[in-house]
Design a protein around this motif. Structure first.
Motif, PDB file in Angstrom:
ATOM      1  N   PRO A 351       0.804  -1.221   0.000  1.00  0.00           N
ATOM      2  CA  PRO A 351       0.000   0.000   0.000  1.00  0.00           C
ATOM      3  C   PRO A 351       0.841   1.277   0.000  1.00  0.00           C
ATOM      4  N   GLY A 352       2.132   1.144   0.330  1.00  0.00           N
ATOM      5  CA  GLY A 352       2.996   2.313   0.253  1.00  0.00           C
ATOM      6  C   GLY A 352       3.735   2.651   1.526  1.00  0.00           C
ATOM      7  N   GLN A 353       3.227   2.254   2.685  1.00  0.00           N
ATOM      8  CA  GLN A 353       3.899   2.632   3.921  1.00  0.00           C
ATOM      9  C   GLN A 353       5.155   1.792   4.133  1.00  0.00           C
ATOM     10  N   LEU A 354       6.151   2.372   4.790  1.00  0.00           N
ATOM     11  CA  LEU A 354       7.462   1.744   4.926  1.00  0.00           C
ATOM     12  C   LEU A 354       7.424   0.359   5.553  1.00  0.00           C
ATOM     13  N   PRO A 355       6.716   0.153   6.674  1.00  0.00           N
ATOM     14  CA  PRO A 355       6.782  -1.175   7.310  1.00  0.00           C
ATOM     15  C   PRO A 355       6.226  -2.295   6.439  1.00  0.00           C
ATOM     16  N   TRP A 356       5.433  -1.961   5.420  1.00  0.00           N
ATOM     17  CA  TRP A 356       4.834  -2.994   4.583  1.00  0.00           C
ATOM     18  C   TRP A 356       5.614  -3.225   3.292  1.00  0.00           C
ATOM     19  N   GLY A 421       0.528  -2.517  -4.079  1.00  0.00           N
ATOM     20  CA  GLY A 421       0.040  -3.855  -3.748  1.00  0.00           C
ATOM     21  C   GLY A 421       0.984  -4.932  -4.236  1.00  0.00           C
ATOM     22  N   ASP A 422       0.411  -5.987  -4.809  1.00  0.00           N
ATOM     23  CA  ASP A 422       1.186  -7.103  -5.354  1.00  0.00           C
ATOM     24  C   ASP A 422       1.123  -7.054  -6.881  1.00  0.00           C
ATOM     25  N   PRO A 423       2.261  -7.206  -7.574  1.00  0.00           N
ATOM     26  CA  PRO A 423       2.280  -7.056  -9.036  1.00  0.00           C
ATOM     27  C   PRO A 423       1.408  -8.067  -9.771  1.00  0.00           C
ATOM     28  N   GLY A 424       1.175  -9.234  -9.149  1.00  0.00           N
ATOM     29  CA  GLY A 424       0.420 -10.275  -9.828  1.00  0.00           C
ATOM     30  C   GLY A 424      -1.065 -10.258  -9.530  1.00  0.00           C
ATOM     31  N   ASP A 441      10.696  -8.625 -31.023  1.00  0.00           N
ATOM     32  CA  ASP A 441      12.071  -8.271 -30.686  1.00  0.00           C
ATOM     33  C   ASP A 441      12.656  -9.353 -29.780  1.00  0.00           C
ATOM     34  N   ARG A 442      13.712 -10.012 -30.265  1.00  0.00           N
ATOM     35  CA  ARG A 442      14.300 -11.110 -29.497  1.00  0.00           C
ATOM     36  C   ARG A 442      14.916 -10.630 -28.184  1.00  0.00           C
ATOM     37  N   ALA A 443      15.395  -9.404 -28.180  1.00  0.00           N
ATOM     38  CA  ALA A 443      15.979  -8.878 -26.950  1.00  0.00           C
ATOM     39  C   ALA A 443      14.924  -8.753 -25.858  1.00  0.00           C
ATOM     40  N   ILE A 444      13.708  -8.356 -26.232  1.00  0.00           N
ATOM     41  CA  ILE A 444      12.622  -8.265 -25.251  1.00  0.00           C
ATOM     42  C   ILE A 444      12.238  -9.653 -24.762  1.00  0.00           C
ATOM     43  N   ARG A 445      12.168 -10.604 -25.673  1.00  0.00           N
ATOM     44  CA  ARG A 445      11.805 -11.965 -25.277  1.00  0.00           C
ATOM     45  C   ARG A 445      12.878 -12.590 -24.388  1.00  0.00           C
ATOM     46  N   GLY A 446      14.099 -12.076 -24.460  1.00  0.00           N
ATOM     47  CA  GLY A 446      15.181 -12.618 -23.645  1.00  0.00           C
ATOM     48  C   GLY A 446      15.356 -11.944 -22.298  1.00  0.00           C
ATOM     49  N   VAL A 447      14.553 -10.917 -22.013  1.00  0.00           N
ATOM     50  CA  VAL A 447      14.676 -10.216 -20.726  1.00  0.00           C
ATOM     51  C   VAL A 447      14.337 -11.174 -19.579  1.00  0.00           C
ATOM     52  N   ASN A 448      15.160 -11.137 -18.559  1.00  0.00           N
ATOM     53  CA  ASN A 448      14.933 -11.955 -17.358  1.00  0.00           C
ATOM     54  C   ASN A 448      13.960 -11.204 -16.447  1.00  0.00           C
ATOM     55  N   VAL A 449      12.723 -11.674 -16.388  1.00  0.00           N
ATOM     56  CA  VAL A 449      11.680 -10.996 -15.616  1.00  0.00           C
ATOM     57  C   VAL A 449      11.518 -11.673 -14.254  1.00  0.00           C
ATOM     58  N   THR A 450      11.613 -10.881 -13.194  1.00  0.00           N
ATOM     59  CA  THR A 450      11.404 -11.364 -11.833  1.00  0.00           C
ATOM     60  C   THR A 450      10.262 -10.581 -11.209  1.00  0.00           C
ATOM     61  N   VAL A 451       9.269 -11.285 -10.696  1.00  0.00           N
ATOM     62  CA  VAL A 451       8.146 -10.635 -10.023  1.00  0.00           C
ATOM     63  C   VAL A 451       8.433 -10.615  -8.516  1.00  0.00           C
ATOM     64  N   VAL A 452       8.465  -9.420  -7.959  1.00  0.00           N
ATOM     65  CA  VAL A 452       8.758  -9.242  -6.529  1.00  0.00           C
ATOM     66  C   VAL A 452       7.436  -8.997  -5.797  1.00  0.00           C
ATOM     67  N   PRO A 453       7.016  -9.927  -4.955  1.00  0.00           N
ATOM     68  CA  PRO A 453       5.683  -9.802  -4.339  1.00  0.00           C
ATOM     69  C   PRO A 453       5.594  -8.644  -3.362  1.00  0.00           C
ATOM     70  N   GLY A 454       4.363  -8.174  -3.189  1.00  0.00           N
ATOM     71  CA  GLY A 454       4.095  -7.123  -2.217  1.00  0.00           C
ATOM     72  C   GLY A 454       2.826  -7.461  -1.452  1.00  0.00           C
ATOM     73  N   ILE A 455       2.545  -6.705  -0.417  1.00  0.00           N
ATOM     74  CA  ILE A 455       1.316  -6.900   0.353  1.00  0.00           C
ATOM     75  C   ILE A 455       0.156  -6.317  -0.448  1.00  0.00           C
ATOM     76  N   SER A 456      -0.778  -7.171  -0.818  1.00  0.00           N
ATOM     77  CA  SER A 456      -1.914  -6.711  -1.602  1.00  0.00           C
ATOM     78  C   SER A 456      -2.953  -6.044  -0.703  1.00  0.00           C
ATOM     79  N   ALA A 457      -3.861  -5.298  -1.337  1.00  0.00           N
ATOM     80  CA  ALA A 457      -4.868  -4.557  -0.578  1.00  0.00           C
ATOM     81  C   ALA A 457      -5.736  -5.483   0.267  1.00  0.00           C
ATOM     82  N   PHE A 458      -6.066  -6.665  -0.272  1.00  0.00           N
ATOM     83  CA  PHE A 458      -6.931  -7.557   0.511  1.00  0.00           C
ATOM     84  C   PHE A 458      -6.205  -8.090   1.744  1.00  0.00           C
ATOM     85  N   GLN A 459      -4.872  -8.282   1.630  1.00  0.00           N
ATOM     86  CA  GLN A 459      -4.111  -8.716   2.801  1.00  0.00           C
ATOM     87  C   GLN A 459      -4.036  -7.613   3.847  1.00  0.00           C
TER      88      GLN A 459
END
Length: 604
Positions: A351-356, A421-424, A441-459
């Motif tokens: 949600p944006g606050q530091l502790p979360w 919130g959470d990216p997913g 674009d093959r360079a885009i298809r080769g990008v290493n994508v990592t999803v970093v979870p966050g606290i979602s609004a429902f949580q």
């Protein structure tokens, strides 16, 4: 990641200064005393113990005794313990307390150099025999760590120790400390050495692997080819410091997997970069030149990555649809030729606050070259992204943000795409993968994508309310901008019939004014009028407000787009407590306990 722990504002200022030298460091601050921080904590001991057990290097800007008291009960295996350094509040001294030969001495020296202080190194080996053998420079690897102790003991005792160098620049070892022969010995080599050798084996970063592959070759073929070539030539994986190919192979699974199996991010070079190596190729090919613009992909990549003084030690080997070549540098491979495939972190900041904020999210933002996001979201993490290239866009330009982030990453940059919130969960992770799938674009298809979870609004809402999601629940978006209204109605009917606890995202806007009322009507047909309902607005931000009511009394007009609506199931309950109203949904533990007691009575 390195954890910087500050107990006071003065300590936090010193830690912030240190973060300029340690960009992956996360500042943990005592919530009651420190305001400028990345992560807040209240229990100092619990934090230090948790970080230590996770193996996270710790720099405590505090008295050494504080760190000692909290980690002492946890000490067990010195080979597995992370670095622990005590740093004076004014930065005048850095004392490695634990893990001296596992990064603490080096970290203390780095801190002292950055802050103009002193590193209080007490390790006998470092003081009397020079650099620690079990803490070599970056890129170097120990082949048999169990031989460090007897070799170091011999050096400390002044006994002669032999040094044999087959590869690499060993100036850091201070060769004058060694002899032509001795009871103990050190072997520096890029070869595989059989188990049981008496010598301490050090592997220098001198090898570079070039990889070529036909279009669409499976990942496992690339991995098998690289491993086989290294094995058959007796070369140590630990000495491979770079692996890569031509840039048109940036999305090839075989190339990506082959590099990753070596623990490396693949690097990609242009046809011009590779053609510059043509005079040094063992197997130049006009056919390859016609297809790619260079006379050799695998050999050219190996030589370009290894550097101008390198030589081919394994000319191109073709194994099925994969080609592999290996070059050896005279001193070391710096691994900076070409570009990486790029990394994109889709970061949830909650949600944006530091502790979360999670430590992973903080580290991703601090390590990014570029940060992409909606203006409000970037403002919420402004303390972490100062000085970085920021790419801001207004609400509604989600597709543009995802494509911008991917394009930057495809240039070899490390990019953070910021979501609340959470990216997913109703956020940009899905859109990113849609763009990757559609990209030509093959360079885009080769990008290493990592999803970093966050606290979602429902949580966040559930935490504020108590335990409304204590049993089965579902999330439903009431926005019909992307989902047809009939589909939303079907899902509402199914959730009502299934008696799920429900959290409504995007419940209502200035233009969308009817679906929330329809949802209320559908649910009233399936569950009691007294079913708990909560409206959670601006969670974790200024102006936070949580209102609890019942399904019968719930007024949809009170809801806006900054709100999340939680509706309990037929078993959910409202509990009025001195500290406020709570909602919880039983999971059946009480019934289970009663059944167990009845069974016990029958058996008794």
């Amino acid at each position: 990641m390195t954890a910087l722990i500050a107990l006071t504002e003065a300590g936090a200022r010193t830690a912030r200064q240190l973060q300029k030298t340690l960009p992956d460091a996360v500042l943990y601050g005592r919530s009651a005393r420190v305001t400028d921080l990345d992560q807040a904590f209240e229990d100092t001991g619990a934090l230090i113990r948790d970080l230590f057990l996770q193996g996270t290097p710790i720099v405590g800007v505090c008295a050494a005794g504080i760190l000692i008291r909290f980690v002492a009960p946890l000490l067990a295996d010195k080979h597995a313990e992370p670095a622990v350094v005590a740093l004076a509040e004014d930065g005048s001294s850095a004392v490695p307390l634990l893990g001296g030969h596992h990064g603490a001495n080096r970290l203390a020296q780095q801190i002292a150099a950055a802050l103009g202080g002193q590193a209080a190194i007490t390790t006998a080996g470092d003081l009397r025999t020079g650099p620690a053998l079990d803490d070599p420079p970056p890129g170097w690897m120990l082949g048999n760590p169990d031989r460090v102790k007897p070799v170091t003991a011999a050096l400390l005792a002044g006994d002669p120790v032999a040094l044999t160098v087959e590869a690499g620049d060993v100036s850091w070892l201070e060769p004058a400390r060694f002899s032509a022969s001795g009871v103990e010995s050190v072997l520096v080599t890029d070869r595989v050495v059989k188990d049981g050798t008496d010598a301490l084996v050090l592997h220098p970063p001198v090898l570079a692997v070039g990889i070529g592959a036909e279009r669409g070759v499976p990942a496992e073929e690339g991995v098998e080819a690289v491993r086989r070539v290294l094995t058959e030539n007796g070369l140590a994986t630990a000495s491979v410091a770079a692996a890569g190919s031509i840039d048109i192979k940036a999305d090839e699974p075989a190339v990506l997997a082959a590099a990753q199996c070596l623990g490396l991010d693949p690097r990609f070079l242009t046809a011009a970069d590779l053609e510059a190596q043509a005079p040094r190729l063992a197997n130049p090919s006009d056919i390859v030149f016609k297809e790619t613009g260079c006379h050799g992909v695998a050999e050219g990549a190996a030589l370009a990555l290894a550097g101008p003084d390198a030589e081919l030690v394994v000319p191109k080997v073709r194994l099925g649809r994969v080609t592999v070549a290996i070059a050896k540098a005279k001193d070391r491979v710096d691994g900076q030729a070409g570009r990486t495939g790029g990394r994109l972190f889709v970061v949830g900041i909650g949600p944006g606050q530091l502790p979360w904020r999670t430590p992973e999210a903080v580290a991703a933002l601090r390590n990014a070259d570029d940060v992409v996001g909606y203006d409000l979201y970037l403002d919420l993490c402004a303390d972490l992204i100062g000085g970085k290239e920021q790419h801001r866009s207004p609400l509604g330009d989600e597709t543009g943000r995802a494509l911008k982030a991917l394009t930057l990453a495809a240039e070899g940059r490390t990019v953070a795409l910021v979501c609340s919130g959470d990216p997913g969960i109703y956020a940009l992770a899905t859109l990113v993968f849609e763009q990757v799938e559609a990209a030509e674009d093959r360079a885009i298809r080769g990008v290493n994508v990592t999803v970093v979870p966050g606290i979602s609004a429902f949580q966040a809402a559930a935490a504020r309310l108590g335990a409304p999601m204590g049993h089965d629940f579902c999330l439903i978006s009431l926005s019909d901008l992307l989902t047809p209204r009939d589909v939303i109605r079907r899902r509402l009917q199914a959730a009502a019939a299934g008696d799920f606890v429900i959290a409504f995202y995007n419940p209502q806007s200035l233009r969308r004014r009817t679906l929330l009322g329809e949802a209320r009507g559908i649910l009233l047909g399936e569950r009691p009028d007294t079913t708990p309902v909560a409206i959670a607005r601006n969670l974790g931000r200024p102006g936070e407000q949580v209102t609890v009511t019942t399904l019968a009394e719930f007024e949809p007009e009170a809801v806006d787009m900054l709100s999340l609506v939680v509706i309990g199931n037929s078993e959910s309950r409202i509990l009025d407590l001195p500290q406020g109203t709570r909602i919880y949904t039983p999971r059946g533990y009480a019934q289970k306990s009663e059944t167990t007691q009845q069974i016990g009575k029958v058996q008794g």
